[in-house]
Design an enzyme around this catalytic site. Structure first.
Site, PDB file in Angstrom:
ATOM      1  N   GLY A 233      40.221 -11.683 -52.951  1.00 45.56           N
ATOM      2  CA  GLY A 233      39.896 -11.725 -51.648  1.00 45.56           C
ATOM      3  C   GLY A 233      40.612 -11.382 -50.395  1.00 45.56           C
ATOM      4  O   GLY A 233      40.799 -10.750 -50.020  1.00 45.56           O
ATOM      5  N   ASP A 234      42.243 -11.369 -50.772  1.00 41.87           N
ATOM      6  CA  ASP A 234      43.262 -10.684 -50.457  1.00 41.87           C
ATOM      7  C   ASP A 234      43.441  -8.633 -49.719  1.00 41.87           C
ATOM      8  O   ASP A 234      43.839  -8.595 -48.695  1.00 41.87           O
ATOM      9  CB  ASP A 234      45.008 -11.723 -50.232  1.00 41.87           C
ATOM     10  CG  ASP A 234      44.749 -12.653 -50.105  1.00 41.87           C
ATOM     11  OD1 ASP A 234      44.255 -13.547 -49.060  1.00 41.87           O
ATOM     12  OD2 ASP A 234      45.660 -13.515 -51.454  1.00 41.87           O
TER      13      ASP A 234
ATOM     14  N   GLY B 221      33.232 -13.114 -54.806  1.00 42.51           N
ATOM     15  CA  GLY B 221      33.607 -13.587 -56.481  1.00 42.51           C
ATOM     16  C   GLY B 221      33.470 -11.870 -57.270  1.00 42.51           C
ATOM     17  O   GLY B 221      33.234 -10.543 -56.237  1.00 42.51           O
TER      18      GLY B 221
ATOM     19  N   SER C 125      32.553 -12.785 -49.060  1.00 43.28           N
ATOM     20  CA  SER C 125      32.933 -12.648 -50.762  1.00 43.28           C
ATOM     21  C   SER C 125      32.438 -13.307 -51.210  1.00 43.28           C
ATOM     22  O   SER C 125      32.776 -15.022 -51.443  1.00 43.28           O
ATOM     23  CB  SER C 125      34.845 -12.181 -50.323  1.00 43.28           C
ATOM     24  OG  SER C 125      35.065 -13.580 -50.288  1.00 43.28           O
TER      25      SER C 125
END
Length: 310
Positions: A249-250, A220, A218
């Site tokens: 991210g979670d 952002g 990832s």
């Protein structure tokens, strides 16, 4: 049922203020506290989507009891593992003027060998009913660097797919044990591989492990890059979104775990991950998502095939 493990949970306090003034008194516009930690955030997102999920967390002291009560009140299924020591706290300061966030994350108490054995045992008891095992966040002090690797091996023996979201040596050791999917962010990917080029970094992280390991990195606001045994893709959001990126991210991990459980095509998993991640940024606290933004953005996420590095 998806099982989401948080080896180092926390009581998260989030302050919202217009702008943080260093070395001065600050008066937040709002303050909120809730149970947190990466795996718990994943479980919250999945629960909000109507996905069957159980959170596993070692909890100790008054803070641990506060976390347990908060999760029960939220309707989340929880396997609480009693441990010695007081569960840690974390603090996030969100500046509304810039959309930036500053986090203060306590390390947490050191875990004993017995503490870790109880957590491993609790996970083992849940594996027969699990569709996916999610391992998220930091390992607390006292836990061996191959702690995640131990859980990955247990899940593989039970034929349960594993999604690993970790950093540093725990990430490297966990990848070597052979999870199905690993989701580093840009900094974690660079630290684990020494590569600054995203394509080469993703290729290096998966080298020397199982051939079908999928790496979803990832970046952002720049979306995600995925390398799988059936293709490589880049998925990017349609627009930028401002807010609290702490749980972004979670939310992406939650989307990937649901995709694994449902065996959906990779482009659809990535589209879901990017849209949910953006919806998490727009929500006030980690573990929440802005539902309307998620539903409107999901069909607009762009997913393009990319060529692996030569």
């Amino acid at each position: 049922m998806i099982v989401a493990v948080t080896p180092n949970p926390a009581w998260d306090v989030t302050y919202h203020l217009e702008r943080l003034a260093h070395h001065r008194a600050n008066r937040p516009l709002s303050v909120a506290g809730r149970a947190g930690g990466k795996g718990i955030n994943v479980a919250r997102v999945l629960h909000s989507l109507g996905v069957a999920v159980t959170a596993v967390a070692p909890l100790g002291g008054a803070t641990g009891e506060r976390i347990r009560a908060d999760l029960v009140a939220a309707g989340l299924a929880l396997t609480s593992v009693p441990v010695s020591g007081e569960t840690r706290n974390t603090t996030t300061i969100v500046e509304t003027a810039s959309g930036g966030a500053t986090s203060l994350n306590e390390l947490g108490p050191a875990r004993t060998t017995e503490d870790w054995a109880r957590l491993v045992g609790a996970v083992a008891e849940l594996l027969p009913a699990a569709s996916v095992l999610v391992l998220s966040g930091s390992l607390p002090p006292g836990v061996p660097v191959d702690g995640y690797a131990e859980l990955v091996r247990a899940a593989r023996a039970a034929r349960v797919p594993v999604l690993l979201d970790a950093s540093g040596p725990a990430l490297v050791a966990g990848v070597a044990a052979g999870p199905d999917v690993v989701k580093p962010n840009a900094d974690e990917l660079r630290a684990a591989t020494g590569e600054s080029d995203p394509l080469r970094a993703v290729a290096r992280l998966s080298a020397g492990t199982r051939a079908d390991l999928a790496v979803v990195a990832s970046f952002g606001p720049d979306g995600v890059l995925a390398a799988t045994d059936v293709g490589w893709w880049r998925a990017v959001p349609p627009d930028a979104v401002r807010g609290n990126a702490t749980g972004a991210g979670d939310a992406a991990v939650a989307a990937l775990a649901r995709g694994m459980a449902e065996d959906s095509p990779w482009p659809e998993r990535l589209r879901d991950a990017v849209a949910l991640s953006a919806a998490a940024v727009a929500a006030p606290a980690a573990g929440d998502v802005a539902g309307e933004l998620y539903r409107s953005w999901r069909p607009r996420v762009r997913v393009d095939a990319v060529e692996p590095p030569g």
